[in-house]
Write a protein that holds these residues in place. Sequence first.
Motif, mmCIF file in Angstrom:
data_model
loop_
_atom_site.group_PDB
_atom_site.id
_atom_site.type_symbol
_atom_site.label_atom_id
_atom_site.label_comp_id
_atom_site.label_asym_id
_atom_site.label_seq_id
_atom_site.Cartn_x
_atom_site.Cartn_y
_atom_site.Cartn_z
ATOM 1 N N LEU A 1 17.189 -10.250 -0.401
ATOM 2 C CA LEU A 1 15.802 -10.712 -0.509
ATOM 3 C C LEU A 1 14.814 -9.726 0.124
ATOM 4 N N SER B 1 22.810 -21.075 2.107
ATOM 5 C CA SER B 1 23.450 -21.460 0.839
ATOM 6 C C SER B 1 24.400 -20.394 0.294
ATOM 7 N N ALA B 2 24.083 -19.099 0.472
ATOM 8 C CA ALA B 2 24.880 -18.039 -0.143
ATOM 9 C C ALA B 2 25.554 -17.124 0.859
ATOM 10 N N VAL C 1 18.474 -18.847 1.813
ATOM 11 C CA VAL C 1 19.526 -18.103 1.107
ATOM 12 C C VAL C 1 20.761 -17.955 1.989
ATOM 13 N N SER D 1 22.203 -12.501 1.880
ATOM 14 C CA SER D 1 20.787 -12.874 1.954
ATOM 15 C C SER D 1 19.864 -11.680 2.182
ATOM 16 N N GLN E 1 14.719 -16.320 3.428
ATOM 17 C CA GLN E 1 16.032 -15.717 3.674
ATOM 18 C C GLN E 1 16.936 -16.690 4.419
#
Length: 418
Positions: free
Chosen positions: A392, A383-384, A380, A389, A377
């Motif tokens: 997940l 990056s996002a 994630v 996140s 996580q």
Amino acid sequence: MSTTLTAHSTQQAPTPEAPRKLGVALGALTSLFFMWGFITCLNDILIPYLKGAFSLSYTQAMLIQFCFFGAYFVVSVPAGRLVANIGYQRGIVAGLGVAALGCLLFYPAAAVEQYSLFLIALFVLAAGVTILQVSANPYVSILGAPETASSRLTMTQAFNSLGTTVAPFFGGLLLFSTTGDHSAADASAVKVPYLILAAMLLMLAVIFAKLRLPVIHHEKVAKGSETPLTRYPHLILGAIGIFLYVGAEVSIGSFLVSFLAQENIAGLTEAQAAHYIAYYWGGAMVGRFIGAVVMQRIDAGKVLAFNGVMVMVLICIAVVNNGSIAMWALLAVGLFNSIMFPTIFSLAIKGLGKDASRGSGLLCLAIVGGAIVPLLQGVVADSAGLQLSFILPAMCYVFISHFGLVGSRAGEVNNETR
């Protein structure tokens, strides 16, 4: 991966005076559940604190949980062997001693301000907690009627949640008392909290060394005669459930302070957010007391599946909304998380009999999910984005609901034919 222990436990029939003795034992064991809940939840405060002190990314900060829960994977099998050889009570004393050593190591780590030394201290601390888990969880399950094992373990786990409810206030007060957030933090503030914890753990070790607890005898068996754990499909599925549940629960708790500090959510300082974590873990505490009563009347697997679905709904609400709706939706997850660990655990070892100790070791291996899922996580989140996140951990609850309805019954046919 299989686990092989050199002994297993057998339960003795209770004597007429056993109820009082069992009550004393369960009362003493609740203190252990409180302590490891307290210790584990402190990581949720430690993560944002050390993230600021060492200027870490989300992924780097999640190495705290990786080292802490990675210890379960490394230590569970030898811990199971240790407990099988020295017994549950001595295993508890050993676990308390190792955990106290881990707390003491925080002092030199803070003195030299090395992040790597904090990770080592966390690993040692978690190794002690692992020995406690391997000792206390099956001990509670065995101390009493098998049909009420889920309820009994859920009740003791409620005190684990009491520890997690108190810990945010303790950690937030001592770590963020001067700055309100981590922006001006250094590593030195961790010295006092972990020295206090070390003293408490050592005191408990002395108490448990002197207590007269019911003895569950360990019967030696030849390694070649052990039943392969793969003969228990519900145990294997339960191990996957523990992996995903612990991973999801730890992920959510680890990111809560940062989530509540976001401007589009609540814009809280980290000191304020640390106090709100108590609502998350307090919900888990209340849910466990409720669950202990509910599962006396309703099938534990059905309760587990219902709670899994509710958590998925709440996380999705938190991901697609902002402000107080997102904040309270994520905090409410704790209420439905409440019964999951003890319920998955007791359903997974149901019917194992002489193999309960080995099964417990496998389930504790699966707690490594708390190391893997938060790290993923973190990747994630970097990056996002942090809010997205949380998808997940939401995905983890799909399997958990399936285990409650279907997977937990996978071993019933095998058990009937043995």
